[in-house]
Write an enzyme that holds these catalytic residues in place. Structure first.
Site, PDB file in Angstrom:
ATOM      1  N   GLY A 120       0.052   6.537  58.829  1.00  0.00           N
ATOM      2  CA  GLY A 120       0.351   7.071  57.502  1.00  0.00           C
ATOM      3  C   GLY A 120      -0.242   8.451  57.299  1.00  0.00           C
ATOM      4  N   THR A 122       2.307  11.586  56.672  1.00  0.00           N
ATOM      5  CA  THR A 122       3.229  12.393  55.863  1.00  0.00           C
ATOM      6  C   THR A 122       3.325  11.869  54.416  1.00  0.00           C
ATOM      7  OG1 THR A 122       4.501  12.747  57.876  1.00  0.00           O
ATOM      8  CG2 THR A 122       5.568  13.369  55.820  1.00  0.00           C
ATOM      9  N   THR A 128       4.991  19.093  55.765  1.00  0.00           N
ATOM     10  CA  THR A 128       4.273  19.506  56.959  1.00  0.00           C
ATOM     11  C   THR A 128       2.860  20.021  56.650  1.00  0.00           C
ATOM     12  OG1 THR A 128       6.414  20.144  57.867  1.00  0.00           O
ATOM     13  CG2 THR A 128       4.502  20.996  58.995  1.00  0.00           C
ATOM     14  N   GLU A 242       0.810  12.603  71.482  1.00  0.00           N
ATOM     15  CA  GLU A 242       2.058  12.197  70.835  1.00  0.00           C
ATOM     16  C   GLU A 242       3.216  13.105  71.258  1.00  0.00           C
ATOM     17  OE1 GLU A 242       1.881  12.528  66.562  1.00  0.00           O
ATOM     18  OE2 GLU A 242       3.658  11.299  66.284  1.00  0.00           O
TER      19      GLU A 242
HETATM   20  C1  LIG Z   1      12.696   8.782  61.039  1.00  0.00           C
HETATM   21  C2  LIG Z   1      11.372   9.429  60.772  1.00  0.00           C
HETATM   22  C3  LIG Z   1      10.208   8.780  61.162  1.00  0.00           C
HETATM   23  C4  LIG Z   1       8.954   9.330  60.862  1.00  0.00           C
HETATM   24  N1  LIG Z   1       7.814   8.629  61.150  1.00  0.00           N
HETATM   25  C5  LIG Z   1       6.623   9.059  60.657  1.00  0.00           C
HETATM   26  C6  LIG Z   1       5.439   8.246  60.758  1.00  0.00           C
HETATM   27  O1  LIG Z   1       5.466   7.141  61.324  1.00  0.00           O
HETATM   28  N2  LIG Z   1       4.286   8.694  60.187  1.00  0.00           N
HETATM   29  C7  LIG Z   1       4.224   9.895  59.532  1.00  0.00           C
HETATM   30  O2  LIG Z   1       3.151  10.237  59.035  1.00  0.00           O
HETATM   31  N3  LIG Z   1       5.308  10.703  59.440  1.00  0.00           N
HETATM   32  C8  LIG Z   1       6.505  10.308  59.987  1.00  0.00           C
HETATM   33  N4  LIG Z   1       7.637  11.110  59.860  1.00  0.00           N
HETATM   34  C9  LIG Z   1       7.530  12.377  59.147  1.00  0.00           C
HETATM   35  C10 LIG Z   1       7.740  13.578  60.045  1.00  0.00           C
HETATM   36  O3  LIG Z   1       6.599  13.814  60.825  1.00  0.00           O
HETATM   37  C11 LIG Z   1       8.100  14.753  59.120  1.00  0.00           C
HETATM   38  O4  LIG Z   1       9.382  14.485  58.560  1.00  0.00           O
HETATM   39  C12 LIG Z   1       8.106  16.068  59.831  1.00  0.00           C
HETATM   40  O5  LIG Z   1       6.802  16.386  60.248  1.00  0.00           O
HETATM   41  C13 LIG Z   1       8.645  17.188  58.948  1.00  0.00           C
HETATM   42  O6  LIG Z   1       8.020  17.156  57.699  1.00  0.00           O
HETATM   43  P1  LIG Z   1       8.891  17.136  56.350  1.00  0.00           P
HETATM   44  O7  LIG Z   1       9.984  16.129  56.521  1.00  0.00           O
HETATM   45  O8  LIG Z   1       7.987  16.939  55.199  1.00  0.00           O
HETATM   46  O9  LIG Z   1       9.553  18.528  56.306  1.00  0.00           O
HETATM   47  P2  LIG Z   1       9.068  19.844  55.470  1.00  0.00           P
HETATM   48  O10 LIG Z   1       7.615  20.119  55.727  1.00  0.00           O
HETATM   49  O11 LIG Z   1       9.505  19.663  54.065  1.00  0.00           O
HETATM   50  O12 LIG Z   1       9.939  20.935  56.173  1.00  0.00           O
HETATM   51  C14 LIG Z   1      11.358  21.035  55.966  1.00  0.00           C
HETATM   52  C15 LIG Z   1      11.922  22.123  56.874  1.00  0.00           C
HETATM   53  O13 LIG Z   1      11.294  23.365  56.580  1.00  0.00           O
HETATM   54  C16 LIG Z   1      10.692  23.912  57.744  1.00  0.00           C
HETATM   55  N5  LIG Z   1       9.407  24.555  57.386  1.00  0.00           N
HETATM   56  C17 LIG Z   1       8.428  24.070  56.565  1.00  0.00           C
HETATM   57  N6  LIG Z   1       7.412  24.945  56.508  1.00  0.00           N
HETATM   58  C18 LIG Z   1       7.734  25.996  57.287  1.00  0.00           C
HETATM   59  C19 LIG Z   1       7.086  27.200  57.653  1.00  0.00           C
HETATM   60  N7  LIG Z   1       5.885  27.510  57.191  1.00  0.00           N
HETATM   61  N8  LIG Z   1       7.719  28.041  58.493  1.00  0.00           N
HETATM   62  C20 LIG Z   1       8.951  27.748  58.977  1.00  0.00           C
HETATM   63  N9  LIG Z   1       9.620  26.609  58.684  1.00  0.00           N
HETATM   64  C21 LIG Z   1       9.022  25.744  57.843  1.00  0.00           C
HETATM   65  C22 LIG Z   1      10.449  22.746  58.681  1.00  0.00           C
HETATM   66  O14 LIG Z   1      10.433  23.162  60.031  1.00  0.00           O
HETATM   67  C23 LIG Z   1      11.636  21.854  58.364  1.00  0.00           C
HETATM   68  O15 LIG Z   1      12.750  22.199  59.146  1.00  0.00           O
HETATM   69  C24 LIG Z   1       8.892  10.598  60.213  1.00  0.00           C
HETATM   70  C25 LIG Z   1      10.071  11.271  59.867  1.00  0.00           C
HETATM   71  C26 LIG Z   1      11.295  10.701  60.111  1.00  0.00           C
HETATM   72  C27 LIG Z   1      12.546  11.427  59.681  1.00  0.00           C
END
Ligand SMILES: Cc1cc2nc3c(=O)[nH]c(=O)nc-3n(C[C@H](O)[C@H](O)[C@H](O)COP(=O)(O)OP(=O)(O)OC[C@H]3O[C@@H](n4cnc5c(N)ncnc54)[C@H](O)[C@@H]3O)c2cc1C
Length: 384
Positions: A120, A122, A128, A242
């Site tokens: 846990g 995100t 991110t 990872e």
């Molecule tokens: C099916 C699935 C399983 C997952 N499993 C887990 C899990 O078990 N545990 C867990 O903790 N998380 C999990 N995740 C979360 C995953 O790690 C995040 O979705 C991923 O790290 C991206 O974060 P976000 O979705 O919040 O995107 P955001 O941070 O909202 O980013 C959205 C887009 O904007 C871009 N972006 C954001 N900031 C910048 C920047 N500064 N410069 C350039 N581009 C930028 C990103 O590259 C992305 O393309 C999972 C996600 C999915 C879809």
């Protein structure tokens, strides 16, 4: 480990996976069911505990072996996403947990009695930017009280334990925003209905992912992993492993697509000859193969550096990214090679196509890998 021993592991994994053919994964995908039987078989065969040292009941193999296991799972057409996290989450406990925690949990994780599948980190509003997480853990005597929410907590409904990152000191009260976060081992069996609620998220792929809500959840203070306030560093530590393991899975996916496309191109007759006789069909397969082989070298290199305890941040990021791009290239090629049949469920191409796309988003998205390289390897200014 010798190349021969590694090959034996690969062969044994492939043999196990042959008991779980396309029909099995298709049926699960249709109903969004968890691969319970498959995960149990992998656990019983000891593959999921390969990174747990022998002293704690595992087989103590290195990351290269773990990568080979996950690669073979994907190359067989299966999906290791139901259980891959156990391999790398466990590393945080192993490196930063105290002896009592390791003795209590690791042997049971190795035997399969306890499942540590949920991670846990995100949160919906932080994305991110992990240092902006809002889930808090406040110390009250011998417990911490946790409040907040996580999103995309995969496998939470199929795990007994969760490794949780929460803020223990407000962001405004720490010198650096990455300080003041801590890692806890949450016993979800005890917590469910007592401050912990899980809500599944239906997604494009069968990934058992969820939202998790904490409302005055009490976690015993003894479940704090390592020192309070140092959790972000502990989580970062585990991320290289990872990324390397996810890279290995992408190599496995790419191999599956390339093999599937090559066979189809030989068999499918159009205009009175196999479609694979056309260079327009052959070349994309050959290109995908080259990309896969090149990425596989980076995965191998990153795993070797990691195993030797050398810095592997750049290689781990490049391995994940190059492999995720290679698997996506192979996926697109495979769909194209299959023409209309690529869209038919029974060929498994569309399922694998959807599944492999994830790895350009999770566990870390493409842009963040690129900005890591720009900043930390090339010395460019930090962009965020
Ligand atoms: C099916 C699935 C399983 C997952 N499993 C887990 C899990 O078990 N545990 C867990 O903790 N998380 C999990 N995740 C979360 C995953 O790690 C995040 O979705 C991923 O790290 C991206 O974060 P976000 O979705 O919040 O995107 P955001 O941070 O909202 O980013 C959205 C887009 O904007 C871009 N972006 C954001 N900031 C910048 C920047 N500064 N410069 C350039 N581009 C930028 C990103 O590259 C992305 O393309 C999972 C996600 C999915 C879809």
């Amino acid at each position: 480990m010798t190349p021969k021993e590694l090959q034996e592991i690969r062969d044994a994994v492939a043999k196990l996976c042959a008991n779980y053919p396309g029909e099995y994964w298709r049926a699960l995908d249709r109903d969004r069911r968890y691969p319970t039987e498959f995960v149990r078989a992998l656990t019983e065969a000891g593959y999921l505990s390969c990174l747990i040292p022998e002293a704690y009941g595992g087989s103590g193999l290195g990351l290269t072996a773990a990568a080979a296991i996950l690669e073979e799972i994907q190359a067989s057409g299966a999906n290791g996403a139901g259980c891959h996290a156990q391999m790398y989450i466990m590393g945080t406990l192993l490196r930063h947990g105290n002896e009592a925690q390791k003795r209590k949990y690791l042997p049971k994780i190795a035997s399969g009695e306890l499942r540590l599948q949920a991670f846990g980190v995100t949160e919906p509003t932080a994305g991110t930017d992990t240092s902006s997480i809002r889930t808090t853990a406040v110390r009250k005597g011998d417990r911490y009280v946790v409040n907040g929410q996580k999103v995309w907590t995969s496998r939470a409904e199929h795990s007994d334990l969760m490794l949780l990152l929460a803020r223990t000191t407000p962001r405004d009260d720490v010198a650096k925003k990455t300080e003041g976060m801590s890692v806890f081992l949450v016993d979800m069996r005890a917590a469910l209905g007592h401050g912990l609620a899980i809500r599944p998220i239906r997604t494009m792929i069968n990934h058992a992912t969820t939202e998790v809500f904490f409302d005055q959840l009490e976690v015993p203070a003894e479940n704090l992993v390592g020192e309070e306030g140092k959790g972000f560093r502990y989580i970062l530590d585990g991320m290289n492993a990872e990324r390397i393991l996810i890279g290995a899975e992408c190599i496995g996916d790419a191999r599956w697509f390339i093999d599937k496309a090559s066979r189809y191109a030989q068999d499918r007759q159009v205009f009175g000859r196999p479609i694979g006789k056309n260079q327009g069909v052959q070349f994309p397969i050959a290109r995908a193969y080259m990309a896969m082989r090149a990425a596989a070298l980076m995965v191998e290199r990153a795993a070797a550096l990691y195993e030797q305890g050398k810095p592997a941040g750049a290689e781990a990021n490049m391995a994940k990214q190059l492999a995720a791009e290679a698997s996506w290239q192979a996926a697109d090629m495979c769909l194209q090679t299959h023409g209309g049949f690529g869209f038919a469920e029974e060929y498994d191409v569309e399922r694998k196509f959807r599944e492999t796309r994830l790895y350009q988003i999770a566990p870390i998205s493409t842009n963040l890998v690129l900005s890591y390289l720009a900043e930390h390897v090339l010395g460019l200014p930090r962009s965020y």
